[in-house]
Design an enzyme around this catalytic site. Structure first.
Site, PDB file in Angstrom:
ATOM      1  N   ASP A 152      -0.700   6.896  10.755  1.00  0.00           N
ATOM      2  CA  ASP A 152      -0.131   6.313   9.598  1.00  0.00           C
ATOM      3  C   ASP A 152      -1.186   5.180   9.809  1.00  0.00           C
ATOM      4  O   ASP A 152      -1.586   4.474  10.840  1.00  0.00           O
ATOM      5  CB  ASP A 152       1.042   5.725  10.086  1.00  0.00           C
ATOM      6  CG  ASP A 152       1.777   4.727   8.344  1.00  0.00           C
ATOM      7  OD1 ASP A 152       1.994   5.366   7.583  1.00  0.00           O
ATOM      8  OD2 ASP A 152       1.697   3.799   8.390  1.00  0.00           O
ATOM      9  N   ASN A 203      -4.385  -2.028  -0.132  1.00  0.00           N
ATOM     10  CA  ASN A 203      -4.336  -1.374  -1.491  1.00  0.00           C
ATOM     11  C   ASN A 203      -4.105  -2.471  -2.504  1.00  0.00           C
ATOM     12  O   ASN A 203      -4.777  -2.082  -3.534  1.00  0.00           O
ATOM     13  CB  ASN A 203      -3.527  -0.248  -1.637  1.00  0.00           C
ATOM     14  CG  ASN A 203      -3.652   0.840  -2.568  1.00  0.00           C
ATOM     15  OD1 ASN A 203      -4.766   1.285  -2.623  1.00  0.00           O
ATOM     16  ND2 ASN A 203      -2.696   1.556  -3.080  1.00  0.00           N
ATOM     17  N   HIS A 218      -6.493   0.492  -6.054  1.00  0.00           N
ATOM     18  CA  HIS A 218      -6.365   1.830  -5.710  1.00  0.00           C
ATOM     19  C   HIS A 218      -7.530   2.774  -5.581  1.00  0.00           C
ATOM     20  O   HIS A 218      -7.554   3.758  -4.656  1.00  0.00           O
ATOM     21  CB  HIS A 218      -5.465   2.611  -7.040  1.00  0.00           C
ATOM     22  CG  HIS A 218      -4.056   1.977  -6.958  1.00  0.00           C
ATOM     23  ND1 HIS A 218      -3.154   2.186  -6.057  1.00  0.00           N
ATOM     24  CD2 HIS A 218      -3.607   1.424  -7.914  1.00  0.00           C
ATOM     25  CE1 HIS A 218      -1.976   1.627  -6.399  1.00  0.00           C
ATOM     26  NE2 HIS A 218      -2.243   0.938  -7.580  1.00  0.00           N
ATOM     27  N   ASP A 275      -7.884   4.722  -2.113  1.00  0.00           N
ATOM     28  CA  ASP A 275      -8.319   6.301  -2.139  1.00  0.00           C
ATOM     29  C   ASP A 275      -9.444   6.422  -1.118  1.00  0.00           C
ATOM     30  O   ASP A 275      -9.424   7.496  -0.657  1.00  0.00           O
ATOM     31  CB  ASP A 275      -8.710   6.784  -3.609  1.00  0.00           C
ATOM     32  CG  ASP A 275      -7.489   6.872  -4.584  1.00  0.00           C
ATOM     33  OD1 ASP A 275      -6.423   6.826  -3.946  1.00  0.00           O
ATOM     34  OD2 ASP A 275      -7.746   7.219  -5.591  1.00  0.00           O
ATOM     35  N   GLU A 292       0.080   7.217   3.155  1.00  0.00           N
ATOM     36  CA  GLU A 292      -1.029   6.987   3.973  1.00  0.00           C
ATOM     37  C   GLU A 292      -0.770   7.844   5.502  1.00  0.00           C
ATOM     38  O   GLU A 292      -1.299   7.299   6.596  1.00  0.00           O
ATOM     39  CB  GLU A 292      -1.388   5.397   4.215  1.00  0.00           C
ATOM     40  CG  GLU A 292      -0.428   4.745   4.765  1.00  0.00           C
ATOM     41  CD  GLU A 292       0.896   4.172   4.059  1.00  0.00           C
ATOM     42  OE1 GLU A 292       1.734   3.302   4.390  1.00  0.00           O
ATOM     43  OE2 GLU A 292       1.069   4.592   2.766  1.00  0.00           O
TER      44      GLU A 292
END
Length: 185
Positions: A65, A73, A78, A82, A108
């Site tokens: 994680d 983020n 975003h 990404d 994630e």
């Protein structure tokens, strides 16, 4: 005319076959990272559980994680998030054996299945992955952002003898890593 008709039918058949394969790939893979998705993970996890029970061979489950990903983020957007997920997927892909399996579990979180892997070797592999993440992801433009990874491990059969119990054990181990300071296994 007859050959043109047959050629047209063959063209449609080939086109349908290609569309079927693309649909199948999209149904089983995450479009952002190209990794397997949860649906394919469930299939592989069940297959590994059955083989482990039947053959008595070990296998391990690793859950990774990204620490503080939501804050990252929210701060950078975003698109940057990404890019981070794609970087993590790339690092995992090049860090695992050909016989291992990796999937984006959600958000994630990533899961790696390591068939025929003993506990000590998995711990070393997870630490190497954590260090590689620091070297290659953080140093490639994400430095000074307090982004690290926490990793949970579970082994068959100690961590569970079914797909569900093994995932649950891996998830609990991941949260212990997070609760004890993050950036650890």
């Amino acid at each position: 005319s007859f050959l043109e008709s047959i050629g047209g039918m063959l063209g449609v058949a080939v086109s349908n076959s290609l569309l079927y394969e693309e649909t199948r790939r999209l149904a089983l893979h995450d479009p952002l990272t190209g990794l397997a998705n949860k649906r394919l993970l469930d299939i592989e996890l069940n297959r590994n559980s059955v083989l482990a029970r039947r053959c008595g061979r070990p296998f391990s489950c690793v859950m990774l994680d990204i620490d503080h990903f939501k804050a990252y983020n929210d701060r950078f957007g975003h698109v940057a998030g990404d890019q981070m997920l794609q970087s993590v997927a790339r690092v995992i892909r090049i860090s695992i054996r050909e016989s291992d399996f990796v999937a984006r579990y959600g958000g994630e979180e990533f899961i790696i299945l390591l068939p025929r892997a003993e506990a000590e070797g998995v711990l070393r592999k997870a630490e190497a992955l954590r260090q590689r993440f620091e070297r290659e992801v953080i140093s490639s433009g994400f430095e000074n952002l307090q982004i690290t990874v926490s990793i949970g491990l579970a082994h068959y059969p100690q961590g569970g003898t079914t797909a569900e119990t093994l995932i649950s054990s891996t998830d609990k181990a991941l949260y212990r890593a997070k609760e004890t300071g993050r950036n650890r296994i």
